[in-house]
Design a protein around this motif. Structure first.
Motif: not given
Length: 186
Positions: A127-129, A168-170, A176-177
């Protein structure tokens, strides 16, 4: 405010409307919401179906939050807090609606950083935002219990970058880009 964005070579825009709540029942709110802001952000994009899947990532810094206003925190949709997704809304050109209100009017500030993003549907990637565009909006209450609503404003690429360590921590299962705007080659 209208903010343009580009996704996969197609141009779209979001229309951001922040208005003062005059009739709370008209938006499904309780009487305490009167005078607080109401946000509606609508997407205009030429693709359909899976090609128009988007999500909204919203972080809030509030003096009545867990960090007492020192940090931005996730603002998930309360029905889906256990999903592990960074999105508060997700779907085919989903309209973002938010109406933060408080039962008591004590001095405070509430600021949201809101980002329109998308996630590629390829099965071979995690999964990538990919954030496309962002804006800030919010309110404050002074000691006379007056609710001030400043105009929404566009966010910068730096605004997105400052949230990356927290995101990233959450959401460790997500990537994430690193930049706000279209992905390279998109």
């Amino acid at each position: 405010m209208i903010l343009p964005f580009v996704r996969e070579g197609k141009t779209g825009s979001i229309q951001v409307i922040v208005e003062r709540v005059e009739d709370p029942s008209a938006i499904g709110q309780t009487a305490e919401a009167r005078d607080f802001p109401c946000l509606t952000a609508r997407i205009d994009y030429p693709a359909r179906g899976y090609g128009a899947l988007f999500g909204w990532v919203q972080l809030v810094r509030s003096t009545d939050g867990a960090s007492a206003g020192a940090e931005f925190e996730m603002d998930p949709f309360s029905l889906f807090t256990d999903t592990g997704s960074p999105y508060c809304y997700f779907g085919v050109t989903p309209t973002l609606f938010d109406s933060p209100a408080r039962h008591t009017r004590v001095p405070m500030t509430w600021l949201a950083h809101t980002f329109l993003a998308w996630t590629p549907m390829a099965e071979s990637i995690e999964p990538h935002v990919i954030p496309l565009v962002g804006f800030s909006w919010g309110f404050s209450i002074d000691r006379t219990e007056t609710v001030a609503i400043p105009p929404a404003r566009p966010l910068t690429p730096t605004d997105w970058t400052t949230h990356l360590p927290y995101l990233t921590k959450q959401h460790p299962a997500w990537t994430f880009a690193p930049v706000l705007g279209p992905a390279p080659g998109a």
